[in-house]
Design a protein around this motif. Structure first.
Motif, PDB file in Angstrom:
ATOM      1  N   VAL A 105       3.047   6.200  -7.569  1.00 57.29           N
ATOM      2  CA  VAL A 105       3.890   5.833  -6.337  1.00 57.29           C
ATOM      3  C   VAL A 105       4.848   7.287  -6.690  1.00 57.29           C
ATOM      4  O   VAL A 105       5.806   7.326  -7.711  1.00 57.29           O
ATOM      5  CB  VAL A 105       4.751   4.750  -6.638  1.00 57.29           C
ATOM      6  N   LYS A 106       5.163   7.928  -5.618  1.00 58.66           N
ATOM      7  CA  LYS A 106       6.183   9.085  -5.581  1.00 58.66           C
ATOM      8  C   LYS A 106       7.084   8.854  -4.124  1.00 58.66           C
ATOM      9  O   LYS A 106       6.570   8.361  -3.030  1.00 58.66           O
ATOM     10  CB  LYS A 106       5.438  10.587  -5.476  1.00 58.66           C
ATOM     11  N   THR A 107       8.315   9.430  -4.082  1.00 54.38           N
ATOM     12  CA  THR A 107       9.116   9.202  -3.009  1.00 54.38           C
ATOM     13  C   THR A 107       8.775  10.467  -2.303  1.00 54.38           C
ATOM     14  O   THR A 107       8.158  11.380  -2.405  1.00 54.38           O
ATOM     15  CB  THR A 107      10.550   9.641  -3.527  1.00 54.38           C
ATOM     16  N   TYR A 108       8.666  10.128  -0.920  1.00 54.71           N
ATOM     17  CA  TYR A 108       7.944  11.177   0.411  1.00 54.71           C
ATOM     18  C   TYR A 108       8.849  11.155   1.261  1.00 54.71           C
ATOM     19  O   TYR A 108       9.021  10.086   2.177  1.00 54.71           O
ATOM     20  CB  TYR A 108       6.674  10.439   0.722  1.00 54.71           C
ATOM     21  N   GLY A 109       9.717  11.937   1.429  1.00 52.74           N
ATOM     22  CA  GLY A 109      10.700  12.057   2.765  1.00 52.74           C
ATOM     23  C   GLY A 109      11.862  11.584   2.054  1.00 52.74           C
ATOM     24  O   GLY A 109      11.993  10.867   1.074  1.00 52.74           O
ATOM     25  N   GLU A 110      12.582  10.925   2.998  1.00 51.85           N
ATOM     26  CA  GLU A 110      13.818  10.457   3.050  1.00 51.85           C
ATOM     27  C   GLU A 110      13.705   8.777   2.609  1.00 51.85           C
ATOM     28  O   GLU A 110      14.213   8.175   1.639  1.00 51.85           O
ATOM     29  CB  GLU A 110      14.729  10.382   4.373  1.00 51.85           C
ATOM     30  N   VAL A 111      12.900   8.125   3.365  1.00 52.01           N
ATOM     31  CA  VAL A 111      12.782   6.591   3.029  1.00 52.01           C
ATOM     32  C   VAL A 111      11.218   6.349   2.976  1.00 52.01           C
ATOM     33  O   VAL A 111      10.710   5.163   3.101  1.00 52.01           O
ATOM     34  CB  VAL A 111      13.160   5.595   4.271  1.00 52.01           C
ATOM     35  N   GLY A 112      10.152   7.461   2.717  1.00 55.57           N
ATOM     36  CA  GLY A 112       8.827   7.221   2.378  1.00 55.57           C
ATOM     37  C   GLY A 112       8.509   7.006   1.043  1.00 55.57           C
ATOM     38  O   GLY A 112       9.297   7.546   0.110  1.00 55.57           O
ATOM     39  N   LEU A 113       7.276   6.723   0.898  1.00 55.95           N
ATOM     40  CA  LEU A 113       6.716   6.379  -0.265  1.00 55.95           C
ATOM     41  C   LEU A 113       5.337   6.942  -0.327  1.00 55.95           C
ATOM     42  O   LEU A 113       4.267   6.643   0.617  1.00 55.95           O
ATOM     43  CB  LEU A 113       6.465   4.976  -1.008  1.00 55.95           C
ATOM     44  N   LEU A 114       4.687   7.664  -1.105  1.00 55.04           N
ATOM     45  CA  LEU A 114       3.200   8.213  -1.285  1.00 55.04           C
ATOM     46  C   LEU A 114       2.716   7.248  -2.138  1.00 55.04           C
ATOM     47  O   LEU A 114       3.108   7.247  -3.722  1.00 55.04           O
ATOM     48  CB  LEU A 114       3.229   9.571  -1.636  1.00 55.04           C
ATOM     49  N   ILE A 115       1.728   6.356  -2.025  1.00 56.54           N
ATOM     50  CA  ILE A 115       1.069   5.641  -2.889  1.00 56.54           C
ATOM     51  C   ILE A 115      -0.305   6.085  -3.087  1.00 56.54           C
ATOM     52  O   ILE A 115      -1.172   6.045  -2.249  1.00 56.54           O
ATOM     53  CB  ILE A 115       1.293   4.038  -2.660  1.00 56.54           C
ATOM     54  N   ARG A 116      -0.835   6.326  -4.302  1.00 61.62           N
ATOM     55  CA  ARG A 116      -2.268   6.435  -4.600  1.00 61.62           C
ATOM     56  C   ARG A 116      -2.695   5.534  -5.473  1.00 61.62           C
ATOM     57  O   ARG A 116      -2.192   5.155  -6.622  1.00 61.62           O
ATOM     58  CB  ARG A 116      -2.306   7.956  -5.021  1.00 61.62           C
ATOM     59  N   THR A 117      -3.859   4.762  -5.302  1.00 66.45           N
ATOM     60  CA  THR A 117      -4.548   3.819  -6.130  1.00 66.45           C
ATOM     61  C   THR A 117      -5.884   4.162  -6.207  1.00 66.45           C
ATOM     62  O   THR A 117      -6.680   4.844  -5.295  1.00 66.45           O
ATOM     63  CB  THR A 117      -4.165   2.321  -5.557  1.00 66.45           C
ATOM     64  N   ALA A 118      -6.601   3.836  -7.363  1.00 67.67           N
ATOM     65  CA  ALA A 118      -8.040   4.099  -7.688  1.00 67.67           C
ATOM     66  C   ALA A 118      -8.710   2.708  -7.367  1.00 67.67           C
ATOM     67  O   ALA A 118      -9.883   2.558  -7.441  1.00 67.67           O
ATOM     68  CB  ALA A 118      -8.394   4.299  -9.151  1.00 67.67           C
ATOM     69  N   ALA A 119      -8.070   1.729  -6.655  1.00 65.61           N
ATOM     70  CA  ALA A 119      -8.705   0.512  -6.062  1.00 65.61           C
ATOM     71  C   ALA A 119      -9.808   0.825  -5.378  1.00 65.61           C
ATOM     72  O   ALA A 119      -9.881   1.658  -4.443  1.00 65.61           O
ATOM     73  CB  ALA A 119      -7.779  -0.407  -5.258  1.00 65.61           C
ATOM     74  N   GLN A 120     -10.998   0.048  -5.439  1.00 66.71           N
ATOM     75  CA  GLN A 120     -12.283   0.246  -4.891  1.00 66.71           C
ATOM     76  C   GLN A 120     -12.459  -0.834  -3.909  1.00 66.71           C
ATOM     77  O   GLN A 120     -13.674  -0.839  -3.259  1.00 66.71           O
ATOM     78  CB  GLN A 120     -13.452   0.200  -5.784  1.00 66.71           C
ATOM     79  N   ASP A 121     -11.391  -1.690  -3.442  1.00 68.60           N
ATOM     80  CA  ASP A 121     -11.540  -2.493  -2.237  1.00 68.60           C
ATOM     81  C   ASP A 121     -11.701  -1.758  -1.042  1.00 68.60           C
ATOM     82  O   ASP A 121     -11.585  -0.794  -0.783  1.00 68.60           O
ATOM     83  CB  ASP A 121     -10.571  -3.529  -2.329  1.00 68.60           C
ATOM     84  N   ASP A 122     -11.837  -2.807   0.195  1.00 66.63           N
ATOM     85  CA  ASP A 122     -11.935  -2.304   1.358  1.00 66.63           C
ATOM     86  C   ASP A 122     -10.449  -1.624   1.737  1.00 66.63           C
ATOM     87  O   ASP A 122      -9.499  -2.198   1.275  1.00 66.63           O
ATOM     88  CB  ASP A 122     -12.108  -3.300   2.255  1.00 66.63           C
ATOM     89  N   ILE A 123     -10.309  -0.546   2.477  1.00 68.06           N
ATOM     90  CA  ILE A 123      -9.125   0.081   2.652  1.00 68.06           C
ATOM     91  C   ILE A 123      -8.229  -0.659   3.303  1.00 68.06           C
ATOM     92  O   ILE A 123      -6.915  -0.949   3.136  1.00 68.06           O
ATOM     93  CB  ILE A 123      -9.328   1.493   3.367  1.00 68.06           C
ATOM     94  N   SER A 124      -8.546  -1.627   4.485  1.00 69.14           N
ATOM     95  CA  SER A 124      -7.803  -2.600   5.116  1.00 69.14           C
ATOM     96  C   SER A 124      -7.119  -3.438   4.040  1.00 69.14           C
ATOM     97  O   SER A 124      -5.980  -3.959   4.232  1.00 69.14           O
ATOM     98  CB  SER A 124      -8.446  -3.233   6.243  1.00 69.14           C
ATOM     99  N   ALA A 125      -7.876  -4.043   3.202  1.00 66.81           N
ATOM    100  CA  ALA A 125      -7.565  -5.105   2.172  1.00 66.81           C
ATOM    101  C   ALA A 125      -6.350  -4.560   1.318  1.00 66.81           C
ATOM    102  O   ALA A 125      -5.380  -5.130   1.035  1.00 66.81           O
ATOM    103  CB  ALA A 125      -8.922  -5.750   1.377  1.00 66.81           C
ATOM    104  N   VAL A 126      -6.588  -3.236   0.884  1.00 71.00           N
ATOM    105  CA  VAL A 126      -5.744  -2.662   0.022  1.00 71.00           C
ATOM    106  C   VAL A 126      -4.479  -2.304   0.750  1.00 71.00           C
ATOM    107  O   VAL A 126      -3.227  -2.505   0.292  1.00 71.00           O
ATOM    108  CB  VAL A 126      -6.044  -1.593  -0.512  1.00 71.00           C
ATOM    109  N   GLU A 127      -4.585  -1.986   2.058  1.00 71.51           N
ATOM    110  CA  GLU A 127      -3.248  -1.722   2.779  1.00 71.51           C
ATOM    111  C   GLU A 127      -2.405  -2.919   3.094  1.00 71.51           C
ATOM    112  O   GLU A 127      -1.298  -2.891   2.910  1.00 71.51           O
ATOM    113  CB  GLU A 127      -3.785  -1.176   4.160  1.00 71.51           C
ATOM    114  N   SER A 128      -3.101  -3.992   3.170  1.00 73.94           N
ATOM    115  CA  SER A 128      -2.447  -5.433   3.337  1.00 73.94           C
ATOM    116  C   SER A 128      -1.747  -5.820   2.279  1.00 73.94           C
ATOM    117  O   SER A 128      -0.548  -6.336   2.054  1.00 73.94           O
ATOM    118  CB  SER A 128      -3.517  -6.446   4.034  1.00 73.94           C
ATOM    119  N   THR A 129      -2.464  -5.435   1.124  1.00 79.02           N
ATOM    120  CA  THR A 129      -1.775  -5.919  -0.313  1.00 79.02           C
ATOM    121  C   THR A 129      -0.627  -5.152  -0.515  1.00 79.02           C
ATOM    122  O   THR A 129       0.517  -5.742  -0.855  1.00 79.02           O
ATOM    123  CB  THR A 129      -2.879  -5.614  -1.188  1.00 79.02           C
TER     124      THR A 129
END
Length: 302
Positions: free
Chosen positions: A77-101
């Motif tokens: 997790v890294k700061t991205y812009g003023e109020v954004g976050l860049l989140i990278r994960t190796a989770a192998q679930d469906d991308i919609s499920a990970v997004e909701s999580t």
């Protein structure tokens, strides 16, 4: 400006002390790489990348801690812009499920943040494997080209000394990344930006080393009756001021980048700080001493 006017340190006569320091650092680095390994980013193992924007600024460390359990592993997790976050994960679930999580966890842990997903990206395992091999070939190819370049300009002892110093620098830099991963208060995941930092370190260290080698060649022709070890030691002392001034000014820039460049550039700038320090050390205590050792052995074998 010269900070070492008329320097006369005994680098070559005391080179075996430097060998012990280098051997300890290399053993620690190789031991850590063999046992702990490296925290590899999704660039090299595949995974998902998300950019989340919130209504207020969120601390990357707090978000990383909050997401570790729901995602089944610590995300990057890294700061991205003023109020954004860049989140990278190796989770192998469906991308919609990970997004909701991710969104549900942030809403639950930070109720005032009202997060929204603005970007998603998936790095497939095959693409990640191609990137990893590409990075490996890039580092290996750069060392081979450097070996040939120094061989054409100088002699084989110089090219061997230069490549030995560069391998020394890259191994110790990666070893420190391995040792401090999970301990340092910022991400030390190895991704494409870290490979770019390593290649920059290779170029920086080589530049310092070639300056010393040039002075050795110049002094070898000027002081033909002097012992070769004395000529090399004099060359290192003569270039010492330039070596330190270059290192200090470079360190100032990358240190400012480390503190004020944001979370995204922290791992990159940290690799440069370590690389500049180790590269300066190796241009004095590794490259030229290796040349002396190889010449002594070649002379004894003749």
């Amino acid at each position: 400006m010269r900070i070492f006017e008329n320097a006369n340190f005994s680098f070559i006569p005391n080179r075996r002390r430097a060998y012990i320091i280098s051997a300890v650092l290399l053993l620690l680095s190789i031991g850590s790489l063999a046992t702990r390994g490296l925290q590899v980013g999704i660039d090299f193992k595949g995974g998902m990348e998300f950019v989340v924007e919130a209504s207020n600024r969120l601390e990357a460390t707090e978000v990383r801690n909050a997401l570790t359990q729901p995602l089944g592993g610590q995300p990057e997790v890294k700061t991205y812009g003023e109020v954004g976050l860049l989140i990278r994960t190796a989770a192998q679930d469906d991308i919609s499920a990970v997004e909701s999580t991710i969104l549900n966890t942030i809403r639950q842990e930070f109720p005032q943040s009202t997060p929204k997903m603005v970007k998603t990206n998936v790095v497939g395992p095959r693409f990640a494997e191609d990137l990893m091999w590409g990075a490996f070939y890039a580092v290996l190819g750069s060392l081979l080209v450097i070996f040939l370049y120094i061989l054409l300009r100088f002699e084989w002892q110089f090219s061997t000394g230069a490549v030995a110093a560069l391998l020394h620098d890259v191994t110790i830099t990666l070893g420190i990344f391995s040792l401090l991963a999970g301990i340092a208060p910022f991400s030390l995941q190895v991704d494409q930006s870290i490979i770019a930092a390593l290649l920059t370190v290779v170029g920086y260290s080589l530049n310092d080393t070639v300056v010393v080698f040039d002075r050795v060649r110049e002094y070898t022709n000027m002081f033909k009756t002097d012992a070769y070890n004395d000529v090399v030691n004099r060359s290192i002392n003569n270039t010492l001021s330039r070596t330190f001034m270059t290192s200090i000014t470079t360190l100032l820039v990358v240190t400012i980048l480390f503190f004020f460049g944001g979370e995204v550039l922290r791992g990159f700038s940290f690799a440069l700080i370590i690389g500049v320090l180790v590269g300066t050390y190796s241009s004095i205590f590794v490259a030229s001493p290796v040349v002396v050792e190889l010449r002594d052995r070649a002379k004894a074998a003749a």
